[in-house]
Design a protein around this motif. Structure first.
Motif, PDB file in Angstrom:
ATOM      1  N   SER A  80      25.751 106.866  23.186  1.00  0.00           N
ATOM      2  CA  SER A  80      25.375 107.060  24.574  1.00  0.00           C
ATOM      3  C   SER A  80      24.398 108.224  24.660  1.00  0.00           C
ATOM      4  O   SER A  80      24.499 109.168  23.885  1.00  0.00           O
ATOM      5  N   PRO A  81      23.453 108.158  25.572  1.00  0.00           N
ATOM      6  CA  PRO A  81      22.574 109.307  25.767  1.00  0.00           C
ATOM      7  C   PRO A  81      23.390 110.543  26.106  1.00  0.00           C
ATOM      8  O   PRO A  81      24.508 110.457  26.622  1.00  0.00           O
ATOM      9  N   LEU A  82      22.829 111.687  25.825  1.00  0.00           N
ATOM     10  CA  LEU A  82      23.531 112.937  26.032  1.00  0.00           C
ATOM     11  C   LEU A  82      24.019 113.091  27.466  1.00  0.00           C
ATOM     12  O   LEU A  82      25.140 113.549  27.709  1.00  0.00           O
ATOM     13  N   ASN A  83      23.206 112.659  28.427  1.00  0.00           N
ATOM     14  CA  ASN A  83      23.631 112.824  29.818  1.00  0.00           C
ATOM     15  C   ASN A  83      24.861 111.980  30.136  1.00  0.00           C
ATOM     16  O   ASN A  83      25.705 112.365  30.946  1.00  0.00           O
ATOM     17  N   GLU A  84      25.014 110.810  29.470  1.00  0.00           N
ATOM     18  CA  GLU A  84      26.201 109.988  29.674  1.00  0.00           C
ATOM     19  C   GLU A  84      27.428 110.649  29.058  1.00  0.00           C
ATOM     20  O   GLU A  84      28.530 110.593  29.615  1.00  0.00           O
ATOM     21  N   LEU A  85      27.246 111.263  27.900  1.00  0.00           N
ATOM     22  CA  LEU A  85      28.345 111.999  27.285  1.00  0.00           C
ATOM     23  C   LEU A  85      28.785 113.149  28.179  1.00  0.00           C
ATOM     24  O   LEU A  85      29.981 113.416  28.342  1.00  0.00           O
ATOM     25  N   GLU A  86      27.833 113.819  28.757  1.00  0.00           N
ATOM     26  CA  GLU A  86      28.152 114.936  29.653  1.00  0.00           C
ATOM     27  C   GLU A  86      28.899 114.443  30.890  1.00  0.00           C
ATOM     28  O   GLU A  86      29.831 115.098  31.363  1.00  0.00           O
ATOM     29  N   LYS A  87      28.527 113.280  31.394  1.00  0.00           N
ATOM     30  CA  LYS A  87      29.232 112.717  32.552  1.00  0.00           C
ATOM     31  C   LYS A  87      30.671 112.384  32.175  1.00  0.00           C
ATOM     32  O   LYS A  87      31.593 112.622  32.960  1.00  0.00           O
TER      33      LYS A  87
END
Length: 242
Positions: free
Chosen positions: A8-15
């Motif tokens: 997953s893109p980093l922003n999805e991991l952060e979410k």
């Protein structure tokens, strides 16, 4: 068994990280165990079963009787390791126990509770116990020498402390988890003979900076996190064979 890789893109991991509701959370890594360089042996498995069973009925009255502004983490088990510390000392009948990282003293008192009458805990730190504002320790804890604090850093040299380490039955390492100090602890302890075949316990083995360190450790080992500290509890049979 196949487990599809999670990508997953980093922003999805952060979410995803943000969605997890917890008092404290951190990043970690899950990894396979079939290709670990070392695994648990019978000694570790037998010790774990006995110590976990014993921890179910252990209380920590010495901490119940103390006041500190630090939360009473020791009341949580599983999830915190304090009852397990007492249980491991009792199960091993450990006479000499070493702690690396005194901090507020909660762990030191839990270890001391499990000692036999002639046992002792030697706890190492870079600062004296009374310098920590939330300490659970008192002067009287050191009066009979069952509890002793040493101001020193074994990562910079273990030779001054060789004698006490050679008497150790159980060593609890709760260092800074900075990715540097724990490997130095390992090197320092590995540079001397430990004739009493100690069990070594590492705290926080699932914290990101500790994951690679724990995985590379080539001694019989057992991840006991589910019955210890939520951030990771690892037992090592220091002189043992897989």
């Amino acid at each position: 068994m196949t487990i599809w890789p999670f990508k997953s893109p980093l922003n999805e991991l952060e979410k995803t990280f943000d969605r997890v509701s917890a008092r404290h959370k951190d990043w970690s890594i899950i990894s396979s165990v079939d290709d670990e360089p070392a695994c648990a042996n019978d000694r570790l498995l037998n010790l774990a079963v006995a110590a976990v069973d014993r921890a179910r009925n252990i209380g920590l009255p010495i901490l119940d009787s103390r006041q500190s502004r630090e939360p009473r983490w020791y009341k949580t088990w599983p999830g915190e390791h304090y009852r397990l510390l007492t249980s491991l000392v009792e199960t091993l009948n450990a006479n000499t126990v070493i702690e690396i990282g005194t901090f507020t003293g909660m762990g030191a008192l839990a270890l001391a509770q499990g000692l036999p009458k002639d046992g002792r805990v030697v706890t190492f730190d870079l600062a004296p116990w009374e310098s920590f504002e939330m300490t659970w320790l008192m002067e009287r804890d050191f009066a009979d020498r069952r509890l002793c604090q040493v101001i020193g850093n074994i990562a910079e040299g273990i030779e001054p402390y060789r004698e006490v380490f050679q008497k150790a039955d159980f060593i609890f390492i709760d260092g800074p988890k900075d990715g540097v100090t724990e490997p130095r602890f390992l090197e320092a302890i590995g540079s001397i003979e430990l004739p009493r075949n100690p069990i070594v316990m590492f705290d926080d083995i699932r914290v990101l900076n500790m994951v690679d360190f724990w995985r590379r450790l080539r001694r019989p080992k057992l991840d006991l996190t589910s019955f210890g500290h939520w951030s990771g509890t690892g037992l090592v049979d220091w002189n043992g064979k897989p």
